[in-house]
Design a protein around this motif. Structure first.
Motif, PDB file in Angstrom:
ATOM      1  N   PHE A  41      43.356  46.820  30.495  1.00 55.52           N
ATOM      2  CA  PHE A  41      42.496  46.225  31.513  1.00 55.52           C
ATOM      3  C   PHE A  41      42.883  46.748  32.892  1.00 55.52           C
ATOM      4  N   THR A  42      42.061  46.433  33.864  1.00 55.98           N
ATOM      5  CA  THR A  42      42.348  46.817  35.252  1.00 55.98           C
ATOM      6  C   THR A  42      42.697  45.572  36.054  1.00 55.98           C
ATOM      7  N   THR A  43      43.448  45.788  37.125  1.00 52.64           N
ATOM      8  CA  THR A  43      43.843  44.699  38.007  1.00 52.64           C
ATOM      9  C   THR A  43      43.570  45.076  39.455  1.00 52.64           C
ATOM     10  N   ARG A  44      43.638  44.089  40.319  1.00 54.90           N
ATOM     11  CA  ARG A  44      43.447  44.337  41.750  1.00 54.90           C
ATOM     12  C   ARG A  44      44.374  43.407  42.529  1.00 54.90           C
ATOM     13  N   HIS A  45      45.212  44.015  43.362  1.00 54.05           N
ATOM     14  CA  HIS A  45      46.106  43.223  44.208  1.00 54.05           C
ATOM     15  C   HIS A  45      45.263  42.416  45.187  1.00 54.05           C
ATOM     16  N   PRO A  46      45.554  41.133  45.357  1.00 52.81           N
ATOM     17  CA  PRO A  46      44.680  40.285  46.175  1.00 52.81           C
ATOM     18  C   PRO A  46      44.625  40.665  47.649  1.00 52.81           C
TER      19      PRO A  46
ATOM     20  N   THR B  11      45.818  44.072  48.989  1.00 59.30           N
ATOM     21  CA  THR B  11      45.596  45.497  49.223  1.00 59.30           C
ATOM     22  C   THR B  11      44.385  46.037  48.466  1.00 59.30           C
ATOM     23  N   GLY B  12      43.969  45.346  47.409  1.00 57.89           N
ATOM     24  CA  GLY B  12      42.857  45.809  46.591  1.00 57.89           C
ATOM     25  C   GLY B  12      43.228  46.902  45.604  1.00 57.89           C
ATOM     26  N   ARG B  13      44.483  47.320  45.621  1.00 57.27           N
ATOM     27  CA  ARG B  13      44.916  48.385  44.718  1.00 57.27           C
ATOM     28  C   ARG B  13      45.332  47.808  43.367  1.00 57.27           C
ATOM     29  N   PRO B  14      45.378  48.650  42.330  1.00 58.25           N
ATOM     30  CA  PRO B  14      45.884  48.171  41.043  1.00 58.25           C
ATOM     31  C   PRO B  14      47.348  47.739  41.161  1.00 58.25           C
ATOM     32  N   LEU B  15      47.729  46.722  40.420  1.00 59.54           N
ATOM     33  CA  LEU B  15      49.134  46.353  40.348  1.00 59.54           C
ATOM     34  C   LEU B  15      49.904  47.508  39.726  1.00 59.54           C
ATOM     35  N   TYR B  16      51.071  47.794  40.263  1.00 58.59           N
ATOM     36  CA  TYR B  16      51.787  48.986  39.808  1.00 58.59           C
ATOM     37  C   TYR B  16      52.313  48.833  38.385  1.00 58.59           C
ATOM     38  N   HIS B  17      52.646  47.607  37.974  1.00 56.18           N
ATOM     39  CA  HIS B  17      53.124  47.349  36.626  1.00 56.18           C
ATOM     40  C   HIS B  17      52.486  46.090  36.055  1.00 56.18           C
ATOM     41  N   THR B  18      52.303  46.084  34.749  1.00 56.28           N
ATOM     42  CA  THR B  18      51.722  44.926  34.068  1.00 56.28           C
ATOM     43  C   THR B  18      52.647  43.724  34.117  1.00 56.28           C
TER      44      THR B  18
ATOM     45  N   TRP C   4      50.877  34.081  32.875  1.00 58.09           N
ATOM     46  CA  TRP C   4      50.121  35.183  33.463  1.00 58.09           C
ATOM     47  C   TRP C   4      49.352  34.716  34.688  1.00 58.09           C
ATOM     48  N   ILE C   5      48.837  35.696  35.420  1.00 58.76           N
ATOM     49  CA  ILE C   5      48.058  35.434  36.639  1.00 58.76           C
ATOM     50  C   ILE C   5      46.680  36.045  36.421  1.00 58.76           C
ATOM     51  N   PRO C   6      45.752  35.315  35.823  1.00 56.49           N
ATOM     52  CA  PRO C   6      44.460  35.896  35.430  1.00 56.49           C
ATOM     53  C   PRO C   6      43.604  36.342  36.602  1.00 56.49           C
ATOM     54  N   SER C   7      43.799  35.750  37.785  1.00 58.91           N
ATOM     55  CA  SER C   7      42.924  36.046  38.921  1.00 58.91           C
ATOM     56  C   SER C   7      43.019  37.486  39.401  1.00 58.91           C
ATOM     57  N   VAL C   8      44.091  38.204  39.026  1.00 60.05           N
ATOM     58  CA  VAL C   8      44.219  39.600  39.472  1.00 60.05           C
ATOM     59  C   VAL C   8      43.389  40.541  38.601  1.00 60.05           C
ATOM     60  N   ILE C   9      42.771  40.018  37.556  1.00 59.85           N
ATOM     61  CA  ILE C   9      41.872  40.811  36.715  1.00 59.85           C
ATOM     62  C   ILE C   9      40.446  40.543  37.191  1.00 59.85           C
ATOM     63  N   PRO C  10      39.796  41.506  37.824  1.00 64.11           N
ATOM     64  CA  PRO C  10      38.483  41.245  38.423  1.00 64.11           C
ATOM     65  C   PRO C  10      37.371  41.004  37.415  1.00 64.11           C
ATOM     66  N   ASP C  11      37.529  41.484  36.201  1.00 63.24           N
ATOM     67  CA  ASP C  11      36.493  41.342  35.178  1.00 63.24           C
ATOM     68  C   ASP C  11      36.690  40.018  34.439  1.00 63.24           C
ATOM     69  N   SER C  12      35.794  39.067  34.657  1.00 61.38           N
ATOM     70  CA  SER C  12      35.936  37.749  34.036  1.00 61.38           C
ATOM     71  C   SER C  12      35.826  37.835  32.514  1.00 61.38           C
ATOM     72  N   GLY C  13      35.049  38.793  32.029  1.00 61.89           N
ATOM     73  CA  GLY C  13      34.945  38.977  30.593  1.00 61.89           C
ATOM     74  C   GLY C  13      36.267  39.390  29.976  1.00 61.89           C
ATOM     75  N   LEU C  14      36.985  40.290  30.672  1.00 66.83           N
ATOM     76  CA  LEU C  14      38.302  40.701  30.194  1.00 66.83           C
ATOM     77  C   LEU C  14      39.291  39.547  30.289  1.00 66.83           C
ATOM     78  N   GLN C  15      39.189  38.754  31.342  1.00 63.20           N
ATOM     79  CA  GLN C  15      40.042  37.568  31.442  1.00 63.20           C
ATOM     80  C   GLN C  15      39.893  36.700  30.197  1.00 63.20           C
ATOM     81  N   HIS C  16      38.645  36.463  29.828  1.00 61.25           N
ATOM     82  CA  HIS C  16      38.363  35.614  28.668  1.00 61.25           C
ATOM     83  C   HIS C  16      38.911  36.236  27.388  1.00 61.25           C
ATOM     84  N   ALA C  17      38.722  37.551  27.232  1.00 57.51           N
ATOM     85  CA  ALA C  17      39.190  38.231  26.029  1.00 57.51           C
ATOM     86  C   ALA C  17      40.711  38.177  25.920  1.00 57.51           C
ATOM     87  N   ILE C  18      41.399  38.396  27.044  1.00 55.63           N
ATOM     88  CA  ILE C  18      42.859  38.363  27.038  1.00 55.63           C
ATOM     89  C   ILE C  18      43.354  36.957  26.723  1.00 55.63           C
TER      90      ILE C  18
END
Length: 317
Positions: A188-193, A195-202, A215-229
């Motif tokens: 999945f992809t993430t976004r730092h709240p 800087t907007g950049r991907p988190l450097y590590h999972t 976990w911190i689900p809010s850093v995953i911008p895709d709500s569908g992926l949040q649900h799947a995870i």
């Protein structure tokens, strides 16, 4: 696992070594902020400190002593020669697995590639049973990187890998490790709240053990992926804890479950403790370690310092 009564019975989880009772740590010879890694690590403070090495060494000793008192076996390695400030985070170049596998990973920063330590590998070969070493470091020549259990969060109970894509985590290599281990992968992809950049590590936004997922689900911008995870995490006997976005900056998800003499316990940093104390089940033991210098200048926390050792001892050990 946890019963409906929140009584911990983690030791009864079927299968070997779901939670490590041994870890590998590397004592810092030098410690300072690595400007090369700060380029894409939004958790790292580049401020200089003349006392940083001494402070980091003292913090390292504190973590090691806490683990030993709980009955965790700590194998301490010396870093290779040279000013390698991030050598204190060996989990980025090395991982071990219950099947006797050892993985060596490709690192993004050229300065960090020098952390790979043949002497430490020789020590592991002498003391433990290794069935095969997968050396992926050659992918660096192709610009492909995967930084160990920083990039990969393993769910050894259900044979899954969670991985957030970034400059340090390449999708093809995630799938390769999954194939070699026979694990499913969730990418999945993430976004730092900020800087907007991907988190450097999972592992700064997720920790998974047989009984507990944080976990911190809010850093995953895709709500569908949040649900799947979430569906992957919500397995029988496992409690899932959602942390708010604010917990990201204090490494509240950068934690690790280990197995001590008195059962499993969660090791976390002092900065993370306030976000965890009232959220984790009452029967989960919490071991808190103070590592402010390592967190501030290194951009990683206590989980990053610990390389789980799932290998079985060799003859005579």
């Amino acid at each position: 696992m946890l019963t409906d009564n929140n009584v911990s019975v983690l030791q009864d989880v079927p299968g070997p070594h779901k939670v490590a009772k041994r870890v590998i740590m590397v004592k810092p010879r030098y410690f300072f902020s690595n400007l090369e890694t700060a380029v894409d690590n939004d958790f790292q403070n580049s401020a200089a400190s003349a006392e940083a090495t001494l402070a980091a060494q003292q913090e390292f000793e504190g973590v090691m002593d806490c683990l030993k008192k709980r009955g965790v076996e700590v194998l301490v390695g010396d870093p290779p020669a040279g000013p390698l400030p991030d050598a204190i985070f060996p989990n980025n170049w090395l991982s071990t697995h219950p099947e006797g596998f050892v993985f060596i990973y490709p690192m993004k920063a050229p300065s960090r590639r020098k952390e790979r330590n043949p002497q430490l590998l020789s020590l592991l070969k002498a003391k433990f049973q290794i069935s095969y070493i997968y050396d992926l470091s050659g992918f660096e020549e192709r610009g492909l990187f995967l930084e160990g259990t920083g990039s990969l969060v393993f769910d050894h109970t259900y044979k899954r890998i969670f991985a957030a894509l970034s400059q340090r985590t390449h999708e093809a290599l995630v799938k390769l490790v999954g194939q070699l281990l026979g694990y499913d992968v969730m990418i999945f992809t993430t976004r730092h709240p900020y800087t907007g950049r991907p988190l450097y590590h999972t592992n700064v936004m997720m920790s998974v053990s047989p009984s507990l997922a944080i976990w911190i689900p809010s850093v995953i911008p895709d709500s569908g992926l949040q649900h799947a995870i979430r569906q992957y995490l919500e397995t029988p006997g496992r409690i899932v804890i959602d942390l708010p976005t604010e917990a990201l900056g204090v490494f509240a998800a950068n934690v690790l479950m280990l197995l001590g003499e008195k059962g499993p316990f969660l090791v976390a940093s002092q900065t993370a403790e306030p976000w965890l104390r009232d959220r984790i089940p009452a029967d989960v033991q919490l071991q808190v370690c103070a590592i402010p210098t390592i967190e501030r200048l290194g951009g990683g926390s206590v989980r990053c310092m610990l390389c789980e050792n799932f290998l079985s001892p060799g003859p005579g050990f």
